[in-house]
Design a protein around this motif. Structure first.
Motif, mmCIF file in Angstrom:
data_model
loop_
_atom_site.group_PDB
_atom_site.id
_atom_site.type_symbol
_atom_site.label_atom_id
_atom_site.label_comp_id
_atom_site.label_asym_id
_atom_site.label_seq_id
_atom_site.Cartn_x
_atom_site.Cartn_y
_atom_site.Cartn_z
ATOM 1 N N GLU A 140 29.183 33.364 78.009
ATOM 2 C CA GLU A 140 29.893 32.107 78.288
ATOM 3 C C GLU A 140 30.162 31.335 76.997
ATOM 4 O OE1 GLU A 140 29.004 27.931 80.580
ATOM 5 O OE2 GLU A 140 28.278 29.774 81.527
ATOM 6 N N ALA A 141 29.184 31.289 76.114
ATOM 7 C CA ALA A 141 29.368 30.579 74.843
ATOM 8 C C ALA A 141 30.423 31.275 73.980
ATOM 9 C CB ALA A 141 28.042 30.487 74.098
ATOM 10 N N TYR A 142 30.414 32.610 73.952
ATOM 11 C CA TYR A 142 31.442 33.331 73.187
ATOM 12 C C TYR A 142 32.831 33.126 73.783
ATOM 13 C CZ TYR A 142 28.045 35.714 70.242
ATOM 14 O OH TYR A 142 27.065 36.001 69.322
ATOM 15 N N ARG A 143 32.921 33.043 75.114
ATOM 16 C CA ARG A 143 34.231 32.746 75.738
ATOM 17 C C ARG A 143 34.704 31.358 75.319
ATOM 18 N NH1 ARG A 143 32.274 35.635 79.982
ATOM 19 N NH2 ARG A 143 31.343 33.842 81.027
ATOM 20 N N SER A 144 33.811 30.389 75.350
ATOM 21 C CA SER A 144 34.165 29.033 74.920
ATOM 22 C C SER A 144 34.633 29.033 73.472
ATOM 23 C CB SER A 144 32.974 28.089 75.067
ATOM 24 O OG SER A 144 32.618 27.943 76.412
ATOM 25 N N LEU A 145 33.944 29.795 72.651
ATOM 26 C CA LEU A 145 34.315 29.869 71.237
ATOM 27 C C LEU A 145 35.681 30.525 71.064
ATOM 28 C CD1 LEU A 145 33.337 29.301 68.388
ATOM 29 C CD2 LEU A 145 32.106 31.482 68.447
ATOM 30 N N LYS A 146 35.915 31.593 71.801
ATOM 31 C CA LYS A 146 37.184 32.316 71.696
ATOM 32 C C LYS A 146 38.377 31.433 72.056
ATOM 33 C CE LYS A 146 39.594 36.380 73.421
ATOM 34 N NZ LYS A 146 39.517 37.595 74.215
ATOM 35 N N PHE A 147 38.196 30.580 73.063
ATOM 36 C CA PHE A 147 39.305 29.753 73.531
ATOM 37 C C PHE A 147 39.258 28.323 72.994
ATOM 38 C CE2 PHE A 147 38.978 33.122 76.793
ATOM 39 C CZ PHE A 147 40.231 33.675 76.603
ATOM 40 N N ALA A 148 38.392 28.069 72.020
ATOM 41 C CA ALA A 148 38.326 26.737 71.418
ATOM 42 C C ALA A 148 39.649 26.423 70.723
ATOM 43 C CB ALA A 148 37.172 26.667 70.433
ATOM 44 N N LYS A 149 40.135 25.208 70.958
ATOM 45 C CA LYS A 149 41.405 24.794 70.336
ATOM 46 C C LYS A 149 41.189 23.925 69.109
ATOM 47 C CE LYS A 149 43.840 25.116 74.613
ATOM 48 N NZ LYS A 149 45.117 25.495 74.974
ATOM 49 N N PHE A 150 39.992 23.379 69.001
ATOM 50 C CA PHE A 150 39.692 22.462 67.903
ATOM 51 C C PHE A 150 38.350 22.827 67.276
ATOM 52 C CE2 PHE A 150 42.181 20.134 71.061
ATOM 53 C CZ PHE A 150 43.283 19.780 70.284
ATOM 54 N N PRO A 151 38.176 22.543 66.002
ATOM 55 C CA PRO A 151 36.898 22.842 65.342
ATOM 56 C C PRO A 151 35.693 22.221 66.057
ATOM 57 C CG PRO A 151 38.544 22.253 63.708
ATOM 58 C CD PRO A 151 39.164 22.000 65.062
ATOM 59 N N ARG A 152 35.873 21.033 66.601
ATOM 60 C CA ARG A 152 34.769 20.367 67.297
ATOM 61 C C ARG A 152 34.308 21.192 68.490
ATOM 62 N NH1 ARG A 152 37.038 16.590 70.206
ATOM 63 N NH2 ARG A 152 36.136 17.136 72.170
ATOM 64 N N ASP A 153 35.253 21.774 69.236
ATOM 65 C CA ASP A 153 34.913 22.614 70.389
ATOM 66 C C ASP A 153 34.190 23.887 69.936
ATOM 67 O OD1 ASP A 153 36.246 20.775 72.025
ATOM 68 O OD2 ASP A 153 38.153 21.837 71.764
ATOM 69 N N ALA A 154 34.631 24.453 68.832
ATOM 70 C CA ALA A 154 33.973 25.644 68.293
ATOM 71 C C ALA A 154 32.550 25.309 67.856
ATOM 72 C CB ALA A 154 34.774 26.207 67.122
ATOM 73 N N GLN A 155 32.362 24.133 67.277
ATOM 74 C CA GLN A 155 31.020 23.729 66.843
ATOM 75 C C GLN A 155 30.079 23.570 68.035
ATOM 76 O OE1 GLN A 155 29.861 23.519 63.562
ATOM 77 N NE2 GLN A 155 27.987 23.614 64.767
ATOM 78 N N VAL A 156 30.575 23.024 69.120
ATOM 79 C CA VAL A 156 29.760 22.896 70.336
ATOM 80 C C VAL A 156 29.324 24.285 70.813
ATOM 81 C CG1 VAL A 156 29.811 22.239 72.785
ATOM 82 C CG2 VAL A 156 30.697 20.670 71.052
ATOM 83 N N ALA A 157 30.244 25.237 70.821
ATOM 84 C CA ALA A 157 29.920 26.599 71.263
ATOM 85 C C ALA A 157 28.922 27.264 70.321
ATOM 86 C CB ALA A 157 31.194 27.437 71.378
#
Length: 179
Positions: free
Chosen positions: A32-49
């Motif tokens: 689930e975390a890797y899916r969130s990272l893959k579809f992150a649109k902003f650096p902040r979202d990637a950092q959360v993942a």
């Protein structure tokens, strides 16, 4: 100081015949975390993942392993690399199938300039957790430190495939021209 460290190791290794339990069941949470990272649109979202990933990777198999990991990581933060490596070595001996023990010991070795010693630990961490971003980054940085930029690029590209927002993307030559 050295006697104190030996006493601490002895305290942590009592019951050395005890077996480490299986690693925590985290595969669904990792996916689930890797899916969130893959579809992150902003650096902040990637950092959360990635924060979620780190919280999962650092979830040790039991309380004893967690204490060893925590002590190793605390000593890393304090700059006592020998003590950190010691605690993490005890952790690895106790839980040889727990990836984060190897990843953190590789980090201690990297910081100490023991690049050749870090690589086998990173390889073992990645054999247990092939998508471990920290181990991929660490392996790339270690190859750079050893003067092996081509091998470093391979690891950074693997990392970037999982996390397009990684800071290591800046270490990949000609990235803007070859995609």
């Amino acid at each position: 100081m050295r006697v104190f460290i030996i006493l601490i190791f002895t305290a942590f290794t009592t019951g050395a015949l005890a077996q480490c339990p299986k690693n925590p069941a985290i595969s669904e949470e990792l996916d689930e975390a890797y899916r969130s990272l893959k579809f992150a649109k902003f650096p902040r979202d990637a950092q959360v993942a990635t924060d979620v990933l780190w919280s999962l990777w650092t979830r040790a198999p039991d309380n004893r392993a967690q204490r060893l990991l925590n002590r190793g990581m605390m000593n890393l933060r304090l700059g006592d690399l020998a003590a950190a490596e010691g605690f993490l070595s005890v952790l690895i001996e106790y839980c040889p199938d727990y990836a984060e023990g190897y990843n953190q010991r590789a980090f201690a070795r990297y910081l100490a300039g023991n690049f050749e010693g870090a690589l086998p630990d990173l390889a073992r961490a990645l054999s247990i957790q092939p998508r471990h971003l920290g181990a991929l980054s660490g392996k790339g940085l270690t190859h750079l430190a050893l003067g092996q930029p081509e091998l470093a690029e391979i690891e950074f590209r693997k990392e970037m495939a999982l996390n397009p927002f990684t800071a290591d993307r800046d270490l990949i030559p000609n990235l803007g021209t070859d995609l």
